[in-house]
Design an enzyme around this catalytic site. Structure first.
Site, mmCIF file in Angstrom:
data_model
loop_
_atom_site.group_PDB
_atom_site.id
_atom_site.type_symbol
_atom_site.label_atom_id
_atom_site.label_comp_id
_atom_site.label_asym_id
_atom_site.label_seq_id
_atom_site.Cartn_x
_atom_site.Cartn_y
_atom_site.Cartn_z
ATOM 1 N N HIS A 1 0.861 -1.194 0.000
ATOM 2 C CA HIS A 1 0.000 0.000 0.000
ATOM 3 C C HIS A 1 0.892 1.236 0.000
ATOM 4 O O HIS A 1 1.240 1.778 1.043
ATOM 5 C CB HIS A 1 -0.915 -0.023 1.234
ATOM 6 C CG HIS A 1 -1.967 1.042 1.246
ATOM 7 N ND1 HIS A 1 -3.186 0.876 1.850
ATOM 8 C CD2 HIS A 1 -1.980 2.308 0.740
ATOM 9 C CE1 HIS A 1 -3.906 1.980 1.725
ATOM 10 N NE2 HIS A 1 -3.180 2.872 1.063
ATOM 11 N N HIS B 1 1.470 4.807 -2.412
ATOM 12 C CA HIS B 1 1.149 5.699 -3.531
ATOM 13 C C HIS B 1 2.441 6.378 -3.970
ATOM 14 O O HIS B 1 3.036 7.134 -3.201
ATOM 15 C CB HIS B 1 0.128 6.748 -3.098
ATOM 16 C CG HIS B 1 -1.156 6.166 -2.618
ATOM 17 N ND1 HIS B 1 -2.220 5.923 -3.455
ATOM 18 C CD2 HIS B 1 -1.548 5.745 -1.379
ATOM 19 C CE1 HIS B 1 -3.208 5.393 -2.750
ATOM 20 N NE2 HIS B 1 -2.823 5.274 -1.490
ATOM 21 N N HIS C 1 -9.423 0.888 -1.589
ATOM 22 C CA HIS C 1 -9.423 1.542 -0.283
ATOM 23 C C HIS C 1 -10.839 1.462 0.286
ATOM 24 O O HIS C 1 -11.807 1.822 -0.388
ATOM 25 C CB HIS C 1 -9.038 3.015 -0.419
ATOM 26 C CG HIS C 1 -7.581 3.246 -0.686
ATOM 27 N ND1 HIS C 1 -6.895 2.601 -1.681
ATOM 28 C CD2 HIS C 1 -6.689 4.076 -0.076
ATOM 29 C CE1 HIS C 1 -5.635 3.020 -1.677
ATOM 30 N NE2 HIS C 1 -5.488 3.918 -0.725
ATOM 31 N N GLU D 1 -11.436 3.205 5.936
ATOM 32 C CA GLU D 1 -10.468 4.106 6.575
ATOM 33 C C GLU D 1 -11.269 5.253 7.184
ATOM 34 O O GLU D 1 -11.521 5.291 8.377
ATOM 35 C CB GLU D 1 -9.456 4.632 5.553
ATOM 36 C CG GLU D 1 -8.479 5.635 6.142
ATOM 37 C CD GLU D 1 -7.737 6.435 5.077
ATOM 38 O OE1 GLU D 1 -6.737 7.075 5.445
ATOM 39 O OE2 GLU D 1 -8.163 6.460 3.912
ATOM 40 N N ASP E 1 1.820 3.971 2.881
ATOM 41 C CA ASP E 1 0.798 4.824 2.283
ATOM 42 C C ASP E 1 1.407 5.980 1.473
ATOM 43 O O ASP E 1 1.696 5.825 0.289
ATOM 44 C CB ASP E 1 -0.151 5.332 3.365
ATOM 45 C CG ASP E 1 -1.512 5.749 2.825
ATOM 46 O OD1 ASP E 1 -1.748 5.622 1.607
ATOM 47 O OD2 ASP E 1 -2.358 6.205 3.607
ATOM 48 N N ASP E 2 1.568 7.140 2.114
ATOM 49 C CA ASP E 2 2.157 8.335 1.480
ATOM 50 C C ASP E 2 3.267 8.839 2.391
ATOM 51 O O ASP E 2 3.110 9.864 3.079
ATOM 52 C CB ASP E 2 1.085 9.414 1.291
ATOM 53 C CG ASP E 2 -0.041 8.965 0.383
ATOM 54 O OD1 ASP E 2 0.115 9.064 -0.845
ATOM 55 O OD2 ASP E 2 -1.079 8.509 0.910
#
Length: 334
Positions: A14, A16, A194, A197, A275-276
């Site tokens: 996961h 990005h 996704h 969340e 994630d980011d």
């Protein structure tokens, strides 16, 4: 335990790629491409990374992506991430990219995917890091835009393993994209999404049933639905959890409040991901360490998180077997 975590073989599911745009690279690319950004230094950019919720993050995320224009920019972005993978002993990664973020700005789909995949190929050759690429649709845009993006992706089917769904979960439930995912499945793509969340547990159910996903990205709000939790345990549906992201975006107030350890101990196929990371303050090792420090995971539990990620990945059965053996061997002999 920090040393154990640093050297633990890891798999990331996961991530990005646009979310790995560190302030230094953003500033460099802005200058290189003559793009105006409202910051005078990388330090000023970093200071802006304080978010109240998912949307406040997305606003600056999309603004940062404006500096990505040429194929070389996407290559540089991906290569810097792979170097961080090497540092964190990430042996396999499955990367999201958001083509609509770029094609809506007039950047060709080909420019984006060629830049990313050229770095991924070099990463496997020079760094020994295997990888897969997942195209994500932006759920705040219309279904028609996703269908158009899927059509753009078809000539590159050999470079894309799956399609996913990201961006604002609130107000954009899975059913909005059911037809797009049906077409993607017909074209031979795997699917992920996704869900759970900022959105409710029902989104997880709908992603499983309407989008036929192989795994759920995030999924932490499954705890609100005991029957769903039992289903996830029984079916061993992977959850690609992003602990530091969850804290940064106020899904949980503190890491001590996070439910990842509880889910792991109940037998769910949870994994740790970043994630980011440029925006949320931590790559893979940082996430593992933060979870361990707050929730006191054992060496075996930390290794199990990595094994779960291998089993949830889209690599061959033989590659999975080899990676799982490597992880348990490391844990047994540390």
């Amino acid at each position: 335990m920090d040393r154990f975590i640093e050297q633990l073989p890891k798999v990331e599911l996961h991530l990005h790629i646009e979310g790995t745009l560190e302030p230094e690279l953003m500033f460099k690319l802005a200058k290189r491409n003559n793009v105006s950004i409202p910051f005078d230094s990388p330090e000023q950019i970093r200071q802006a990374y304080q978010f109240e919720n998912l949307q406040s993050f997305l606003d600056i995320y999309y603004q940062g992506a404006e500096v990505l224009i040429e194929e070389q920019d996407f290559y540089d972005l991906t290569w810097e991430y792979l170097l961080r993978c090497q540092q964190d002993n990430v042996i396999h990664t499955e990367i999201f990219f958001d083509p609509q973020t770029h094609t809506d700005r007039g950047i060709a789909f080909e420019t984006v995917i060629n830049g990313i995949t050229s770095a991924l190929k070099q990463g496997e050759k020079e760094l020994g890091i295997s990888s897969q690429l997942i195209l994500c649709f932006l759920r705040h845009l219309e279904e028609s835009a996703a269908l158009e993006t899927l059509e753009q992706a078809l000539p590159y089917k050999d470079k894309i393993i799956a399609v996913g769904l990201d961006s604002s979960e609130q107000g954009h439930p899975p059913e909005k994209f059911a037809r797009v995912f049906e077409k993607a499945l017909d074209e031979g793509f795997l699917t992920v999404a996704h869900a759970g969340e900022e959105g409710p547990a029902q989104n997880i159910r709908d992603a499983l049933e309407l989008l036929q996903v192989s795994r759920i990205d995030h999924g932490v709000r499954c705890s609100e639905d005991p029957l769903l939790v039992e289903r996830l345990i029984q079916e061993q549906t992977p959850l690609t959890v992003c602990p530091l992201s969850n804290i940064k975006l106020r899904v949980f107030d503190t890491m001590a409040d996070h439910n990842i350890a509880e889910l792991l101990r109940r037998g769910l196929a949870v994994t740790i991901n970043s994630d980011d990371p440029a925006y949320f303050g931590g790559y893979m090792t940082d996430n593992f360490q933060a979870v361990h420090q707050a929730l006191s995971l054992t060496k075996q539990e930390l290794a199990q998180l990595s094994v779960n990620a291998v089993n949830a990945s889209f690599i061959s059965p033989q590659a999975k077997e080899d990676m799982v053996s490597k992880i348990w061997h490391y844990q047994d002999n540390y």
